[in-house]
Design a protein around this motif. Structure first.
Motif, mmCIF file in Angstrom:
data_model
loop_
_atom_site.group_PDB
_atom_site.id
_atom_site.type_symbol
_atom_site.label_atom_id
_atom_site.label_comp_id
_atom_site.label_asym_id
_atom_site.label_seq_id
_atom_site.Cartn_x
_atom_site.Cartn_y
_atom_site.Cartn_z
ATOM 1 N N TRP A 181 -4.468 -3.584 -6.468
ATOM 2 C CA TRP A 181 -3.057 -3.927 -6.375
ATOM 3 C C TRP A 181 -2.309 -3.586 -7.650
ATOM 4 O O TRP A 181 -1.180 -3.088 -7.603
ATOM 5 C CB TRP A 181 -2.891 -5.384 -6.020
ATOM 6 N N GLN A 182 -2.883 -3.764 -8.798
ATOM 7 C CA GLN A 182 -2.254 -3.427 -10.073
ATOM 8 C C GLN A 182 -2.004 -1.910 -10.161
ATOM 9 O O GLN A 182 -0.965 -1.467 -10.637
ATOM 10 C CB GLN A 182 -3.129 -3.899 -11.234
ATOM 11 N N ARG A 183 -2.983 -1.094 -9.701
ATOM 12 C CA ARG A 183 -2.836 0.358 -9.761
ATOM 13 C C ARG A 183 -1.754 0.839 -8.795
ATOM 14 O O ARG A 183 -0.893 1.653 -9.160
ATOM 15 C CB ARG A 183 -4.169 1.025 -9.422
ATOM 16 N N VAL A 184 -1.777 0.343 -7.569
ATOM 17 C CA VAL A 184 -0.790 0.754 -6.569
ATOM 18 C C VAL A 184 0.606 0.325 -6.989
ATOM 19 O O VAL A 184 1.584 1.077 -6.841
ATOM 20 C CB VAL A 184 -1.157 0.182 -5.186
ATOM 21 N N GLU A 199 -0.820 -2.646 2.350
ATOM 22 C CA GLU A 199 -2.212 -3.039 2.528
ATOM 23 C C GLU A 199 -2.822 -3.568 1.235
ATOM 24 O O GLU A 199 -3.577 -4.538 1.234
ATOM 25 C CB GLU A 199 -3.024 -1.858 3.061
ATOM 26 N N SER A 200 -2.533 -2.909 0.151
ATOM 27 C CA SER A 200 -3.067 -3.334 -1.143
ATOM 28 C C SER A 200 -2.540 -4.723 -1.537
ATOM 29 O O SER A 200 -3.281 -5.586 -2.023
ATOM 30 C CB SER A 200 -2.700 -2.306 -2.211
ATOM 31 N N ARG A 201 -1.274 -4.915 -1.275
ATOM 32 C CA ARG A 201 -0.678 -6.197 -1.632
ATOM 33 C C ARG A 201 -1.252 -7.322 -0.763
ATOM 34 O O ARG A 201 -1.559 -8.412 -1.257
ATOM 35 C CB ARG A 201 0.833 -6.126 -1.462
ATOM 36 N N VAL A 202 -1.412 -7.062 0.532
ATOM 37 C CA VAL A 202 -1.939 -8.065 1.442
ATOM 38 C C VAL A 202 -3.391 -8.393 1.099
ATOM 39 O O VAL A 202 -3.807 -9.564 1.135
ATOM 40 C CB VAL A 202 -1.824 -7.585 2.900
ATOM 41 N N ALA A 203 -4.188 -7.398 0.748
ATOM 42 C CA ALA A 203 -5.586 -7.628 0.406
ATOM 43 C C ALA A 203 -5.713 -8.532 -0.824
ATOM 44 O O ALA A 203 -6.557 -9.446 -0.869
ATOM 45 C CB ALA A 203 -6.281 -6.293 0.157
ATOM 46 N N TYR A 204 -4.858 -8.257 -1.794
ATOM 47 C CA TYR A 204 -4.889 -9.103 -3.009
ATOM 48 C C TYR A 204 -4.471 -10.538 -2.673
ATOM 49 O O TYR A 204 -5.110 -11.502 -3.114
ATOM 50 C CB TYR A 204 -3.961 -8.524 -4.065
#
Length: 426
Positions: A181-184, A199-204
């Protein structure tokens, strides 16, 4: 010649009749003749003797009267002395040390309204609104305890260190999701697709929420994410106290495997406690939420209020439960203890009242109180109990403002009985 003889015979007969009559008269006078006349000298001597006899009789009467008067005075003195002794026997004299050690309290009784109360048995309960139970949400093992039974804890204070494989997996997942999430987020939506960004935000967010659900706090999770050290994802986590209070349960041992829902600690704020009072249904119509109450514990009265009224009848006791809230600043009251509760339901017109323990039975069975005549001097005074209310006796028979022993009356009565016994045996 015959005529003169006849005449002589008549004279002789008359002489005989007259002589018999004279003889009878003389004999009668002889039987009733008074004593011979006394001479003047004899009369004088007899008069003097009579006067002396009268003087002796008068002197004797005066002596008898004087003795009787003395006897009356003596009897009066004895009676007065007995009255004085009785008056002294009916009083108690106590010095200052005796009064202090016996806890004697004297108050001036003045008419004042008395609270009308109903009495009910009660049991102390935990204040459920000020109590927390600490249980694990996942299967874990106890690594270390930080507090013990009876400890006072503050909100946020560490309680126990646990270790869980489930937690370790969730921690690792969070570290990976956080890194992605930090990279995206750094690349931004202009570089990455909107779907990948979402998706990245939801996964985190899911990984973060999982750790919250497993028992870690936001502070602990944020610290784990900031460090970004894989070595920290070892499944260990510390349970913290959710409130200030006292540890009243800690039924576990170090190394024990525990399951979700197992009770590790129970913590309660004992500054206030509950009392479940059992009230007769017929009296419930008088009870109101917010009504003043007091409970008796070890001879002391503690005030509180009604906070809740149950609406279901207890099938066993056939009573209604009334919940009372009582302050407990000294931490003397604990769950499970039985008390006597008194709920105020009104007040009376001004009356003379004092604690029921201050009214004693006299030797003849009458009610009495002890009046203070002067500091340290107490005298029983008979009264009449008009009626009793819980803990108080409403009385008549003494004037308002009279100073009466309200505490320690039993000691005063004992001293009075002891004093009377000693005087009687003397």
């Amino acid at each position: 010649m015959m005529k003169p003889n006849k005449h002589k015979s008549c004279l002789l007969l008359l002489a005989l009749i007259y002589g018999a009559a004279s003889f009878a008269a003389d004999d009668h006078d002889h039987d009733h003749d008074p004593a011979p006349a006394k001479t003047a000298e004899q009369a004088h001597d007899e008069a003097d003797e009579h006067d002396e006899h009268k003087d002796d009789d008068h002197a004797h009467e005066e002596a008898d009267g004087h003795d009787e008067h003395k006897d009356d005075e003596h009897a009066h003195d004895d009676a007065h002395k007995e009255d004085g002794d009785h008056e002294d026997e009916n009083k108690v004299h106590l010095n200052e040390e005796q009064r202090r050690s016996a806890g004697i309290v004297v108050e001036a009784l003045l008419p004042q309204p008395v609270a009308e109360e109903i009495e009910a048995p009660g049991e102390i309960r935990l204040n459920a609104y000020a109590t927390s139970q600490i249980t694990p949400r996942i299967e874990a093992q106890v690594v270390r305890r930080h507090v013990y039974l009876g400890d006072k804890v503050k909100k946020g204070q560490p309680l126990v260190l646990l270790s869980s494989a489930t937690m370790a997996e969730a921690q690792g997942t969070l570290l990976i999701a956080a890194k992605e999430w930090q990279r995206v987020k750094k690349l931004g939506k202009k570089v990455v697709s909107e779907q990948r960004y979402l998706e990245s935000r939801v996964a985190y967010q899911q990984a973060y929420s999982r750790l919250l659900a497993y028992g870690m706090t936001e502070t602990q999770i944020n610290q784990l994410v900031r460090n970004s050290a894989i070595s920290k994802a070892d499944g260990s986590f510390t349970l913290l106290s959710p409130q200030e209070g006292t540890v009243i349960k800690d039924d576990f041992i170090v190394g024990q495997m525990i399951h979700p829902g197992d009770l590790l600690f129970e913590i309660t704020d004992e500054s206030t406690i509950w009392v479940e009072a059992r009230v007769n249904p017929s009296a419930m119509r008088q009870v109101r939420i917010g009504s003043p109450v007091r409970i008796s514990y070890t001879g002391e009265w503690i005030s509180g209020k009604v906070i809740q009224i149950h609406h279901a009848l207890d099938e066993t006791t056939r009573t209604m439960a009334v919940r009372l809230e009582i302050p407990n600043p000294g931490d003397h009251l604990h769950p499970g203890q039985f008390v006597t509760a008194r709920i105020q339901v009104g007040s009376s017109s001004p009356v003379l009242s004092l604690p029921i323990d201050a009214v004693m039975r006299s030797p003849d069975g009458d009610w009495q109180v002890f009046v203070e005549n002067s500091p340290g001097e107490y005298e029983p005074k008979e009264v009449r109990i008009v009626r009793n209310i819980p803990g108080l006796a409403i009385i008549e028979g003494i004037a308002p403002g009279t100073r009466v022993v309200t505490k320690g009356a039993f000691f005063v009565q004992s001293e009075l009985a002891k004093s009377g016994f000693e005087v009687h045996n003397h």
